[in-house]
Scaffold this motif. Structure first.
Motif, PDB file in Angstrom:
ATOM      1  N   HIS A 270       0.846  -1.189   0.000  1.00 27.51           N
ATOM      2  CA  HIS A 270       0.000   0.000   0.000  1.00 27.51           C
ATOM      3  C   HIS A 270       0.888   1.249   0.000  1.00 27.51           C
ATOM      4  O   HIS A 270       1.814   1.348   0.811  1.00 27.51           O
ATOM      5  CB  HIS A 270      -0.909   0.004   1.233  1.00 27.51           C
ATOM      6  CG  HIS A 270      -2.055   0.957   1.103  1.00 27.51           C
ATOM      7  ND1 HIS A 270      -1.897   2.318   1.227  1.00 27.51           N
ATOM      8  CD2 HIS A 270      -3.375   0.748   0.842  1.00 27.51           C
ATOM      9  CE1 HIS A 270      -3.064   2.908   1.062  1.00 27.51           C
ATOM     10  NE2 HIS A 270      -3.975   1.982   0.820  1.00 27.51           N
ATOM     11  N   PRO A 271       0.631   2.215  -0.898  1.00 24.04           N
ATOM     12  CA  PRO A 271       1.491   3.411  -0.975  1.00 24.04           C
ATOM     13  C   PRO A 271       1.541   4.205   0.326  1.00 24.04           C
ATOM     14  O   PRO A 271       2.545   4.842   0.624  1.00 24.04           O
ATOM     15  CB  PRO A 271       0.862   4.236  -2.109  1.00 24.04           C
ATOM     16  CG  PRO A 271      -0.498   3.657  -2.330  1.00 24.04           C
ATOM     17  CD  PRO A 271      -0.424   2.222  -1.913  1.00 24.04           C
ATOM     18  N   LEU A 272       0.469   4.158   1.116  1.00 20.97           N
ATOM     19  CA  LEU A 272       0.457   4.900   2.375  1.00 20.97           C
ATOM     20  C   LEU A 272       1.514   4.364   3.337  1.00 20.97           C
ATOM     21  O   LEU A 272       2.115   5.123   4.092  1.00 20.97           O
ATOM     22  CB  LEU A 272      -0.927   4.816   3.015  1.00 20.97           C
ATOM     23  CG  LEU A 272      -1.180   5.735   4.220  1.00 20.97           C
ATOM     24  CD1 LEU A 272      -0.987   7.195   3.842  1.00 20.97           C
ATOM     25  CD2 LEU A 272      -2.587   5.509   4.755  1.00 20.97           C
ATOM     26  N   ARG A 273       1.766   3.060   3.287  1.00 23.12           N
ATOM     27  CA  ARG A 273       2.796   2.482   4.156  1.00 23.12           C
ATOM     28  C   ARG A 273       4.178   2.978   3.754  1.00 23.12           C
ATOM     29  O   ARG A 273       5.016   3.261   4.613  1.00 23.12           O
ATOM     30  CB  ARG A 273       2.738   0.950   4.099  1.00 23.12           C
ATOM     31  CG  ARG A 273       1.490   0.387   4.735  1.00 23.12           C
ATOM     32  CD  ARG A 273       1.476  -1.128   4.709  1.00 23.12           C
ATOM     33  NE  ARG A 273       0.119  -1.591   4.973  1.00 23.12           N
ATOM     34  CZ  ARG A 273      -0.272  -2.844   4.899  1.00 23.12           C
ATOM     35  NH1 ARG A 273       0.599  -3.792   4.575  1.00 23.12           N
ATOM     36  NH2 ARG A 273      -1.523  -3.185   5.156  1.00 23.12           N
ATOM     37  N   ILE A 274       4.414   3.073   2.452  1.00 25.07           N
ATOM     38  CA  ILE A 274       5.698   3.586   1.968  1.00 25.07           C
ATOM     39  C   ILE A 274       5.893   5.022   2.446  1.00 25.07           C
ATOM     40  O   ILE A 274       6.958   5.395   2.945  1.00 25.07           O
ATOM     41  CB  ILE A 274       5.759   3.540   0.429  1.00 25.07           C
ATOM     42  CG1 ILE A 274       5.766   2.093  -0.054  1.00 25.07           C
ATOM     43  CG2 ILE A 274       6.966   4.297  -0.100  1.00 25.07           C
ATOM     44  CD1 ILE A 274       7.042   1.349   0.188  1.00 25.07           C
ATOM     45  N   GLU A 275       4.858   5.851   2.303  1.00 24.87           N
ATOM     46  CA  GLU A 275       4.963   7.253   2.695  1.00 24.87           C
ATOM     47  C   GLU A 275       5.148   7.397   4.201  1.00 24.87           C
ATOM     48  O   GLU A 275       5.960   8.203   4.667  1.00 24.87           O
ATOM     49  CB  GLU A 275       3.723   8.016   2.223  1.00 24.87           C
ATOM     50  CG  GLU A 275       3.619   8.110   0.712  1.00 24.87           C
ATOM     51  CD  GLU A 275       2.325   8.747   0.247  1.00 24.87           C
ATOM     52  OE1 GLU A 275       1.449   8.996   1.090  1.00 24.87           O
ATOM     53  OE2 GLU A 275       2.194   9.002  -0.958  1.00 24.87           O
TER      54      GLU A 275
ATOM     55  N   THR B  53       9.059   8.307  -3.934  1.00 26.72           N
ATOM     56  CA  THR B  53       8.294   9.100  -2.964  1.00 26.72           C
ATOM     57  C   THR B  53       9.063  10.346  -2.570  1.00 26.72           C
ATOM     58  O   THR B  53       8.512  11.449  -2.508  1.00 26.72           O
ATOM     59  CB  THR B  53       7.973   8.254  -1.712  1.00 26.72           C
ATOM     60  OG1 THR B  53       7.166   7.144  -2.101  1.00 26.72           O
ATOM     61  CG2 THR B  53       7.233   9.067  -0.662  1.00 26.72           C
ATOM     62  N   ASP B  54      10.372  10.180  -2.294  1.00 24.53           N
ATOM     63  CA  ASP B  54      11.217  11.325  -1.936  1.00 24.53           C
ATOM     64  C   ASP B  54      11.280  12.341  -3.074  1.00 24.53           C
ATOM     65  O   ASP B  54      11.185  13.552  -2.855  1.00 24.53           O
ATOM     66  CB  ASP B  54      12.635  10.863  -1.600  1.00 24.53           C
ATOM     67  CG  ASP B  54      12.719  10.104  -0.283  1.00 24.53           C
ATOM     68  OD1 ASP B  54      11.847  10.318   0.581  1.00 24.53           O
ATOM     69  OD2 ASP B  54      13.661   9.312  -0.119  1.00 24.53           O
ATOM     70  N   ALA B  55      11.443  11.834  -4.310  1.00 28.26           N
ATOM     71  CA  ALA B  55      11.559  12.731  -5.460  1.00 28.26           C
ATOM     72  C   ALA B  55      10.261  13.508  -5.682  1.00 28.26           C
ATOM     73  O   ALA B  55      10.285  14.725  -5.908  1.00 28.26           O
ATOM     74  CB  ALA B  55      11.919  11.937  -6.714  1.00 28.26           C
ATOM     75  N   VAL B  56       9.121  12.832  -5.607  1.00 32.35           N
ATOM     76  CA  VAL B  56       7.831  13.511  -5.782  1.00 32.35           C
ATOM     77  C   VAL B  56       7.621  14.549  -4.689  1.00 32.35           C
ATOM     78  O   VAL B  56       7.166  15.673  -4.947  1.00 32.35           O
ATOM     79  CB  VAL B  56       6.681  12.480  -5.800  1.00 32.35           C
ATOM     80  CG1 VAL B  56       5.329  13.173  -5.719  1.00 32.35           C
ATOM     81  CG2 VAL B  56       6.757  11.623  -7.064  1.00 32.35           C
TER      82      VAL B  56
END
Length: 198
Positions: A21-26, A115-118
């Protein structure tokens, strides 16, 4: 190194759950930088605290984060978490992982970097410094050339870590010194074969 979690799951199983899930990455990206509560994460990610709390519990369950502090807030207790520092894998340990384990770890790191780049692009900090570095070089090499490129990457990483250690010493002496939050990334990987020109 198989890097078992506290629940006994292997690297591939654990990281598959992180990238699910992308929220976990963030959330993990933020918790790698500082301690935060689900409420703070919700505010930072513009997401309802209930949603964030669920993913935080999952990250804790699989051993990626740990509870570091509890604070009483208006009759309730706010829990603060931080990412658990993982030891870097040396070449021998990396080669000892299965292809599936390596692929999941690589996908995780690439997603963190994206994620960091965005985040930096949205904030306008990515290109705020004229001397920032960004490059992409595609090449055809032989086996010896591959080995040379890997050694260049490894030497660059050693230099980056040495510079990071020197900065930490300077900052420890200079109380209140201005800091710059940065991320560096190195990669060298094999692309699929180029299409035939026939």
């Amino acid at each position: 190194m198989t890097a078992k979690t506290k629940k006994g799951e292997g690297v591939d199983e654990t990281l598959a759950k992180v990238v699910a899930h992308p929220l976990r990455i963030e959330a993990l990206s933020i918790l790698s930088e500082r301690a935060a509560s689900p409420k703070e994460l919700g505010a930072a990610l513009n997401t309802p605290v209930g949603n964030v709390s669920y993913h935080v519990r999952e990250l804790e369950r699989i051993g990626m984060i740990e509870l570091v502090e509890e604070k009483a807030r208006r009759g309730a207790v706010e829990h603060f978490y931080r990412a658990i520092r993982r030891p870097a894998l040396d070449n021998g340990e990396w080669e000892g992982l299965s292809l599936a384990e390596r692929e999941v770890i690589s996908a995780w790191i690439v997603k963190l970097m994206l994620t960091d780049a965005v985040k930096a692009l949205r904030a306008g900090t990515f290109d705020s410094r004229g001397d920032r570095h960004l490059s992409r070089t595609e090449a055809l090499v032989d086996e010896r050339g591959w080995e040379e490129l890997i050694e260049i990457q490894e030497e660059a990483l050693r230099s980056i870590l040495a510079a990071q250690a020197r900065c930490a010493k300077r900052l420890a002496k200079a109380n209140g010194a201005e800091t710059i939050n940065v991320v560096t990334g190195l990669s060298c990987f094999e692309l699929p074969p180029r299409p035939s020109s026939d």
